[in-house]
Design a protein around this motif. Structure first.
Motif, short mmCIF file in Angstrom:
data_model
loop_
_atom_site.label_atom_id
_atom_site.label_comp_id
_atom_site.label_asym_id
_atom_site.label_seq_id
_atom_site.Cartn_x
_atom_site.Cartn_y
_atom_site.Cartn_z
N TYR A 72 0.83 -1.21 0.00
CA TYR A 72 0.00 0.00 0.00
C TYR A 72 0.87 1.26 0.00
N SER A 73 1.91 1.25 0.80
CA SER A 73 2.81 2.41 0.89
C SER A 73 3.46 2.71 -0.45
N PHE A 74 3.83 1.64 -1.16
CA PHE A 74 4.43 1.83 -2.48
C PHE A 74 3.40 2.42 -3.45
N GLU A 75 2.18 1.87 -3.42
CA GLU A 75 1.12 2.38 -4.30
C GLU A 75 0.84 3.86 -4.00
N ARG A 76 0.81 4.19 -2.73
CA ARG A 76 0.58 5.59 -2.33
C ARG A 76 1.70 6.49 -2.87
N SER A 77 2.93 6.03 -2.74
CA SER A 77 4.06 6.83 -3.21
C SER A 77 4.01 7.02 -4.73
N GLN A 78 3.55 6.00 -5.44
CA GLN A 78 3.42 6.11 -6.88
C GLN A 78 2.34 7.13 -7.25
N ASN A 79 1.21 7.04 -6.56
CA ASN A 79 0.09 7.95 -6.85
C ASN A 79 0.43 9.39 -6.53
N LYS A 80 1.23 9.61 -5.49
CA LYS A 80 1.56 10.96 -5.06
C LYS A 80 2.95 11.40 -5.53
N ASN A 81 3.57 10.56 -6.35
CA ASN A 81 4.83 10.91 -7.02
C ASN A 81 5.98 11.24 -6.07
N TYR A 82 6.28 10.31 -5.18
CA TYR A 82 7.48 10.43 -4.36
C TYR A 82 8.13 9.04 -4.23
N TYR A 83 9.39 9.04 -3.86
CA TYR A 83 10.10 7.78 -3.64
C TYR A 83 9.72 7.22 -2.28
N LEU A 84 9.58 5.91 -2.20
CA LEU A 84 9.32 5.26 -0.91
C LEU A 84 10.66 4.90 -0.26
N GLY A 85 10.79 5.24 1.02
CA GLY A 85 11.92 4.78 1.82
C GLY A 85 11.43 3.68 2.74
N ALA A 86 12.06 2.50 2.68
CA ALA A 86 11.56 1.35 3.45
C ALA A 86 12.70 0.62 4.15
N LYS A 87 12.68 0.66 5.47
CA LYS A 87 13.60 -0.19 6.25
C LYS A 87 12.81 -1.43 6.66
N ILE A 88 13.31 -2.59 6.28
CA ILE A 88 12.60 -3.85 6.54
C ILE A 88 13.26 -4.56 7.72
N VAL A 89 12.47 -4.80 8.77
CA VAL A 89 12.96 -5.48 9.97
C VAL A 89 12.00 -6.62 10.32
N ARG A 90 12.46 -7.51 11.18
CA ARG A 90 11.55 -8.53 11.68
C ARG A 90 10.69 -7.96 12.82
N GLY A 91 11.32 -7.31 13.80
CA GLY A 91 10.54 -6.68 14.87
C GLY A 91 11.17 -6.87 16.23
N ALA A 92 10.75 -6.02 17.20
CA ALA A 92 11.45 -6.01 18.49
C ALA A 92 10.53 -6.05 19.71
N TYR A 93 9.22 -6.15 19.51
CA TYR A 93 8.31 -6.04 20.66
C TYR A 93 7.35 -7.23 20.75
#
Length: 395
Positions: free
Chosen positions: A230-251
């Motif tokens: 969804y975040s990628f689709e939003r970035s495409q629609n609003k014409n900006y680059y997506l920055g994504a740090k991918i983690v497993r998680g900590a909590y």
């Protein structure tokens, strides 16, 4: 096409080449200590108590052991030697001021000032491309939780939220001007949607020409792969680059316990295999769309790092493409970090810094993460032992 067959995460000579014999022995002792879950549990409880009582004996003990292993220093200048040493070994540094869960405007202003200093410091170092930010260090969790729950905010809370946004934009504006990226860390589910909304606003504003702001996606959550898409689709629609740090998680423990206490479905994947699958699918998605997503594979998992390296090879993408990055925490998974660096991939260490009192929550998480229960300590200790034997430091 680049070749990934020469990536060998078991090469301890490269993994620990940056450590002197004495430093390797010190690391061995620390991981030996963390091999006992009971000792870690007792040590964590005593550390919290001593910190609460402000006992002067605490700082030198912590500083000589886990702090030295997992932190760059108590302040930015202390970190310089670590940053230089990493760069000498083809590894970048991500500066992380180790504060979280603050409550007062005074705390928020203090943290803001430190983060702005980190951006300036990073800009003066060619090997510091990114700094890390926890929104809970500049915003009250109670406010974020209320805003996320779509509850009406009181006038003073509206002012408070406006100040949070002003702080974030000040950080991003300086970072953009100075050519530094900012990782917005993920936190607990009950404030994460609010943080996502803030991160989306920042990316839409500052990521038009290059990636300055990165959101973090915790793949141990059942909904995060869909949210990444969804975040990628939003970035495409609003014409900006997506920055994504991918983690497993900590909590995970905290999240499952809260879900059980409240009688709601757990947001966490049912098992490790589901988390691993979601993580690897997220990596695949980011690499596939690398021209519009700048991503960071923030993982200590060798298989997931090899996957990204293989995909880069299969798509004939340069190993050092600025949109494809790896990172690990300082003091952990050196076998992954330095072998990736040796083969020309973009890789960085998270260099956490701050006073002993500020970084204690981070250090306790690291200690628990590396106990023999998780299996991580066995892997780390085995590699360290192998290198010590190679150097004839032990028989």
């Amino acid at each position: 096409m680049s070749n990934t067959t020469n990536l060998d995460f078991s090469n301890t000579e490269i993994a620990f080449g940056h450590k002197s014999d004495q430093e390797l022995k010190d690391t061995y002792r620390i991981f030996k200590m963390m091999n006992s879950p009971n000792l870690v549990k007792l040590g964590s409880a005593m550390t919290l108590l001593m910190s609460k009582l402000k006992l002067p004996l605490l700082d030198p003990i912590i500083k000589a052991t886990v702090f030295k292993q997992f932190c760059g220093g108590t302040n930015l200048l202390d970190c310089q030697s670590t940053i230089d040493k990493l760069y000498k070994n083809k590894t970048m540094s991500i500066l992380d001021f180790g504060v979280e869960a603050k409550d007062t405007e005074k705390d928020f202003d203090y943290t803001l000032a430190e983060i702005l200093k980190a951006i300036q410091f990073g800009a003066a170092n060619a090997s510091v491309p990114v700094i890390s930010l926890k929104i809970s260090s500049i915003a009250r969790n109670g406010l974020l939780e209320k805003w996320q729950g779509h509850k009406p905010l009181e006038p003073f809370e509206e002012d408070e939220l406006a100040k949070v946004k002003k702080r974030l934009h000040r950080i991003m504006h300086m970072a953009s001007d100075m050519g530094i990226g900012v990782f917005v860390d993920a936190e607990e589910t009950w404030v994460q949607e609010a943080m996502d909304a803030l991160a989306e606003e920042l990316m839409e504003t500052y990521n038009k020409k290059k990636v300055v702001a990165y959101n973090t996606f915790q793949m141990y959550r059942k909904d995060r792969l869909d949210y990444l898409k969804y975040s990628f689709e939003r970035s495409q629609n609003k014409n900006y680059y997506l920055g994504a740090k991918i983690v497993r998680g900590a909590y995970m423990v905290k999240e499952r316990q809260r879900a059980e206490d409240q009688g709601i479905a757990s947001p966490i994947q049912d098992n490790k295999e589901a988390t691993d699958l979601a993580f690897d699918q997220a990596i695949g998605f980011c690499v596939k769309h690398y021209n519009r997503i700048s991503s960071c594979n923030a993982s200590h998992n060798a298989a997931s790092c090899l996957l990204q390296a293989r995909l880069i090879s299969e798509l004939s993408i340069p190993r050092n493409h600025s949109h494809l990055n790896f990172c690990q925490l300082m003091g952990m998974s050196d076998n992954i970090t330095f072998n990736l660096a040796q083969q020309g991939y973009n890789v960085a260490k998270y260099v956490v810094y701050g006073s002993i009192a500020e970084v204690i929550p981070f250090l306790i998480r690291r200690a628990h993460e590396n106990t023999s229960i998780t299996g991580d300590v066995g892997r780390e200790l085995g590699l360290i032992t192998e290198e010590m034997a190679r150097r004839r430091l032990i028989k």
